[in-house]
Design an enzyme around this catalytic site. Structure first.
Site, PDB file in Angstrom:
ATOM      1  N   ARG A  76     -32.105  -8.699 -41.135  1.00 25.00           N
ATOM      2  CA  ARG A  76     -31.700  -7.318 -40.819  1.00 25.00           C
ATOM      3  C   ARG A  76     -31.871  -6.415 -42.039  1.00 25.00           C
ATOM      4  O   ARG A  76     -31.476  -6.778 -43.146  1.00 25.00           O
ATOM      5  CB  ARG A  76     -30.247  -7.310 -40.359  1.00 25.00           C
ATOM      6  CG  ARG A  76     -29.768  -5.967 -39.855  1.00 25.00           C
ATOM      7  CD  ARG A  76     -28.312  -6.037 -39.438  1.00 25.00           C
ATOM      8  NE  ARG A  76     -28.105  -6.900 -38.279  1.00 25.00           N
ATOM      9  CZ  ARG A  76     -26.925  -7.448 -37.963  1.00 25.00           C
ATOM     10  NH1 ARG A  76     -25.865  -7.212 -38.698  1.00 25.00           N
ATOM     11  NH2 ARG A  76     -26.820  -8.216 -36.904  1.00 25.00           N
ATOM     12  N   ARG A 145     -21.111  -2.480 -44.270  1.00 17.57           N
ATOM     13  CA  ARG A 145     -22.393  -2.651 -43.595  1.00 17.57           C
ATOM     14  C   ARG A 145     -23.217  -1.363 -43.690  1.00 17.57           C
ATOM     15  O   ARG A 145     -22.799  -0.407 -44.331  1.00 17.57           O
ATOM     16  CB  ARG A 145     -22.141  -3.011 -42.135  1.00 17.57           C
ATOM     17  CG  ARG A 145     -21.399  -4.328 -41.940  1.00 17.57           C
ATOM     18  CD  ARG A 145     -22.275  -5.501 -42.276  1.00 17.57           C
ATOM     19  NE  ARG A 145     -21.680  -6.760 -41.876  1.00 17.57           N
ATOM     20  CZ  ARG A 145     -21.772  -7.308 -40.664  1.00 17.57           C
ATOM     21  NH1 ARG A 145     -22.422  -6.689 -39.694  1.00 17.57           N
ATOM     22  NH2 ARG A 145     -21.212  -8.470 -40.399  1.00 17.57           N
ATOM     23  N   LYS A 211     -16.343  -7.830 -41.728  1.00 17.64           N
ATOM     24  CA  LYS A 211     -17.249  -6.686 -41.887  1.00 17.64           C
ATOM     25  C   LYS A 211     -16.482  -5.363 -41.912  1.00 17.64           C
ATOM     26  O   LYS A 211     -15.362  -5.275 -41.380  1.00 17.64           O
ATOM     27  CB  LYS A 211     -18.267  -6.685 -40.760  1.00 17.64           C
ATOM     28  CG  LYS A 211     -17.671  -6.649 -39.381  1.00 17.64           C
ATOM     29  CD  LYS A 211     -18.778  -6.819 -38.357  1.00 17.64           C
ATOM     30  CE  LYS A 211     -18.280  -7.469 -37.094  1.00 17.64           C
ATOM     31  NZ  LYS A 211     -19.349  -7.823 -36.166  1.00 17.64           N
ATOM     32  N   LYS A 213     -17.402  -1.215 -41.206  1.00 16.34           N
ATOM     33  CA  LYS A 213     -18.465  -0.308 -40.754  1.00 16.34           C
ATOM     34  C   LYS A 213     -18.038   1.143 -40.947  1.00 16.34           C
ATOM     35  O   LYS A 213     -16.948   1.519 -40.506  1.00 16.34           O
ATOM     36  CB  LYS A 213     -18.765  -0.557 -39.273  1.00 16.34           C
ATOM     37  CG  LYS A 213     -19.275  -1.965 -38.982  1.00 16.34           C
ATOM     38  CD  LYS A 213     -19.467  -2.174 -37.488  1.00 16.34           C
ATOM     39  CE  LYS A 213     -20.102  -3.530 -37.204  1.00 16.34           C
ATOM     40  NZ  LYS A 213     -20.208  -3.795 -35.762  1.00 16.34           N
ATOM     41  N   CYS A 432     -27.501  -5.448 -26.292  1.00 16.51           N
ATOM     42  CA  CYS A 432     -27.606  -6.257 -27.518  1.00 16.51           C
ATOM     43  C   CYS A 432     -28.667  -7.335 -27.292  1.00 16.51           C
ATOM     44  O   CYS A 432     -29.087  -7.568 -26.165  1.00 16.51           O
ATOM     45  CB  CYS A 432     -26.256  -6.872 -27.837  1.00 16.51           C
ATOM     46  SG  CYS A 432     -25.862  -8.262 -26.769  1.00 16.51           S
ATOM     47  N   CYS A 438     -29.135 -15.047 -30.206  1.00 18.60           N
ATOM     48  CA  CYS A 438     -27.789 -14.934 -30.758  1.00 18.60           C
ATOM     49  C   CYS A 438     -26.962 -16.184 -30.453  1.00 18.60           C
ATOM     50  O   CYS A 438     -26.813 -16.570 -29.290  1.00 18.60           O
ATOM     51  CB  CYS A 438     -27.081 -13.707 -30.200  1.00 18.60           C
ATOM     52  SG  CYS A 438     -25.375 -13.613 -30.780  1.00 18.60           S
ATOM     53  N   CYS A 477     -21.743 -11.104 -24.928  1.00 17.48           N
ATOM     54  CA  CYS A 477     -20.420 -11.665 -25.229  1.00 17.48           C
ATOM     55  C   CYS A 477     -19.493 -10.498 -25.570  1.00 17.48           C
ATOM     56  O   CYS A 477     -19.951  -9.359 -25.705  1.00 17.48           O
ATOM     57  CB  CYS A 477     -20.517 -12.683 -26.371  1.00 17.48           C
ATOM     58  SG  CYS A 477     -20.421 -11.949 -28.024  1.00 17.48           S
ATOM     59  N   CYS A 481     -21.559  -5.723 -29.756  1.00 19.56           N
ATOM     60  CA  CYS A 481     -22.581  -5.152 -30.647  1.00 19.56           C
ATOM     61  C   CYS A 481     -23.246  -3.893 -30.083  1.00 19.56           C
ATOM     62  O   CYS A 481     -23.702  -3.063 -30.856  1.00 19.56           O
ATOM     63  CB  CYS A 481     -23.643  -6.199 -30.976  1.00 19.56           C
ATOM     64  SG  CYS A 481     -22.978  -7.577 -31.911  1.00 19.56           S
TER      65      CYS A 481
HETATM   66 FE1  SF4 Z   1     -24.583 -11.662 -29.836  1.00 18.74          FE
HETATM   67 FE2  SF4 Z   1     -22.364 -10.953 -28.633  1.00 18.74          FE
HETATM   68 FE3  SF4 Z   1     -23.439  -9.336 -30.471  1.00 18.74          FE
HETATM   69 FE4  SF4 Z   1     -24.612  -9.624 -28.146  1.00 18.74          FE
HETATM   70  S1  SF4 Z   1     -22.570  -8.735 -28.483  1.00 18.74           S
HETATM   71  S2  SF4 Z   1     -25.630  -9.733 -30.124  1.00 18.74           S
HETATM   72  S3  SF4 Z   1     -24.190 -11.740 -27.633  1.00 18.74           S
HETATM   73  S4  SF4 Z   1     -22.596 -11.353 -30.830  1.00 18.74           S
END
Ligand code: SF4
Length: 580
Positions: A76, A145, A211, A213, A432, A438, A477, A481
């Site tokens: 990243r 970050r 983290k 932000k 995401c 991931c 999940c 993100c």
């Molecule tokens: Fe991975 Fe969860 Fe972030 Fe999506 S929201 S990138 S599944 S950690």
């Protein structure tokens, strides 16, 4: 001397403490003939801007065959305000072909991610990024970050100030360790790094609890969704000039399914500070977090949990005690509007910029759309700057008006849809990466989202709502993100092909969603949403957005509650009076 371990600290704290400022055994493993790093170095690699991952699509088969995981790395790049030059973009594009999976992914925090980098190419990828005067340092890990700011090159004093400030905060809170240069940039060892005298003046031995932000919005534009960050600064200006900042703290999207004591939260007002004190403010908030954040349980480590535990008044008092100036009361301002900056806009210098939608931020060539080739050829020919937005899109900047038609033609010829061709549901959609890269993903996101948007687009069109702004976001999940918990409609992965559906955030980003339906199968998403969408179409007042409508009904039921990781099958349709 290393700090003394504290009681009840998590395993990760021990790894950081023992790492000699993020060195661990990364250099040794990098030089070894292996495909991956061991567990403790995995923790440290994040601070260097890379995650060890494996291809989850083939994980089970490989295990059955007795093979190790198909290890690969996500790399990243941290880019304050998401601003890169033409040369930097071309170099980023080249690295994607040389070492990664031929794609660049614009992140929801204005960075760039590579996926599919193998260990043998990792050092060259990171070195190549640095050669373009960008960095991966602190793009991940328990540190400040990437610092976000409105990327629009409008050229007015306020935007210029905000973009400059994001760079200054990034510089101020960047780790001081020389380990990064030693490991990735050909052993440029500094004498100081070989003695015990090297210190991290701000982060010390264990960096932050997790983290951190930061984002800087403007009172006239919250395109970065500022309230979802640990530290949110909103620039207040008089005339053209920024005079100070409203400071909010304690936002954060992540939570954990099944854990009622984890929750998504918006940042809360702390104070107003004059412009000259804003760097000290950022440093002080991060320092309070460094000193008092939870280091025992990483699920409760973000600053939002500290503030929930202390209350804002105690946090404010701690802040007042530490700063060298007198913070002023938070200034009451209207909720800033949100501009996505897509389409064609004039710059102050007489040039133009063109905002281009990038589905899920993935810049890649596919048979139906050669986004990567189109962007690269435009950047090479017209020498445009490239600015990445918080909605995973791209602004091509510094265009002559006489070149705009030709640039748009290149995009169209490569199958890239201009903003005028998009429904508003697609325009505001985000996802995401999730599977297959991931490690935390429980369900698909980026791979599924285009089809889900297709279906919602059709449904909204049939209800006469195609031109209503609506944000759809999906994550694999609950970590959040793609900032699902401030969306109009969010799909959050529970297990393969099953999602919680949340409703009620909205494009302004100043409200958190409500759990609308639990454990919905992918094929039932539209069916489950249909009663609410039709009720909205028929009963909304004037131009009431879906989320405004939903929250109005919810307020009537007085059943609003903080969304947490607690799973509870909702009866929202009945509670809202939409079904019986
Ligand atoms: Fe991975 Fe969860 Fe972030 Fe999506 S929201 S990138 S599944 S950690």
């Amino acid at each position: 001397m290393a700090e003394t371990p504290k009681k009840e600290e998590s395993k990760v704290e021990g790894v950081k403490r023992a790492s000699r400022h993020l060195r661990g055994t990364i250099a040794e493993t990098l030089a070894a003939d292996s495909t991956h790093f061991h567990e403790s170095d995995e923790v440290l690699l994040k601070f260097h801007g890379t995650y060890q991952q494996d291809d989850r699509d083939v994980r089970q088969d490989r295990r059955k065959q007795g093979l190790e995981e198909a290890y690969q790395f996500m790399v990243r790049v941290a880019i304050p305000s998401g601003v890169v030059t033409a040369d930097q973009y071309v170099q980023l594009d080249e690295l994607a072909d040389r070492y990664a999976n031929h794609s660049l992914r614009v992140t929801t925090r204005q960075g760039i991610q590579y996926h599919g980098v193998l260990k043998k190419g990792l050092k060259k990828t990171i070195a190549g990024i640095n050669q373009s005067l960008l960095t991966t340092l602190a793009a991940c890990g328990d540190v400040e970050r990437n610092v976000m700011g409105c990327p629009a090159p409008l050229g007015d004093s306020a935007h210029t100030t905000v973009q400059r400030l994001t760079k200054e905060i990034a510089r101020e809170l960047r780790p001081a360790t020389k380990a990064y240069h030693e490991i990735w940039l050909n052993g440029e060892k500094h004498l100081s790094t070989e003695t015990e005298s090297e210190t991290e003046p701000f982060y010390k031995d264990t960096y932050l609890p997790r983290k951190f932000k930061t984002g800087v919005a403007l009172a006239t534009d919250n395109c970065i969704d500022v309230y979802s960050y640990d530290l949110a600064l909103v620039a207040i200006f008089e005339g053209d000039n920024v005079v100070g900042y409203n400071v909010l703290v304690g936002g954060g999207m992540g939570m954990t399914h099944g854990k009622a004591d984890t929750f998504a939260r918006l940042a809360e007002p702390l104070a107003y500070v004059e412009a000259e004190h804003v760097i000290e403010t950022a440093r002080t908030v991060a320092a309070i977090y460094r000193d008092h954040g939870n280091r025992a349980d990483r699920r409760h480590s973000r600053i939002k949990y500290l503030i929930a535990e202390w209350g804002m008044e105690k946090f404010r008092e701690e802040f007042r005690q530490r700063v060298s100036f007198t913070p002023q009361p938070f200034r009451s301002i209207p909720t800033p509007p949100v501009h996505d900056h897509l389409g064609l806009h004039p710059q102050a210098d007489g040039k133009w910029f063109l905002g281009v939608f990038v589905e899920s931020g993935r810049i890649i060539d596919r048979p139906e759309c050669q986004m990567k080739t189109a962007l690269r050829s435009i950047v090479e020919k017209y020498r445009t700057g490239v600015h990445f937005t918080a909605s995973q899109n791209v602004l091509l900047t510094g265009l002559n008006r006489s070149d705009v038609d030709a640039v748009q033609r290149v995009l169209k010829d490569h199958g890239v849809r201009l903003v005028e061709e998009l429904s508003l549901a697609r325009r505001f959609s985000m996802a995401c990466p999730a599977l297959p890269t991931c490690g935390l993903a429980m369900a698909d996101s980026e791979r599924l989202m285009p089809a889900v948007v297709d279906r919602f687009e059709a449904e909204l069109t049939s209800l006469g709502l195609r031109d209503e702004p609506i944000s759809l976001r999906m994550t694999g999940c609950p970590n959040g993100c793609a900032r699902p918990y401030t969306a109009d409609i969010a799909f959050v992965g529970r297990r393969p092909d099953v999602y919680h559906i949340y409703v009620g955030g909205g494009i302004p980003g100043d409200r958190v969603v409500d759990l609308y339906a639990a454990d919905v199968a992918t094929q039932d998403m539209v069916t489950v949403m249909r009663p609410l969408l039709s009720s909205w179409a028929s009963n909304r007042r004037n131009s009431e957005s879906l989320s405004d409508y939903y929250q109005r009904l919810l307020n009537r039921t007085e059943s609003r509650q903080l969304i947490t990781g607690k799973e509870e099958p909702t009866q929202r349709l009945i509670q809202l009076g939409i079904a019986s």
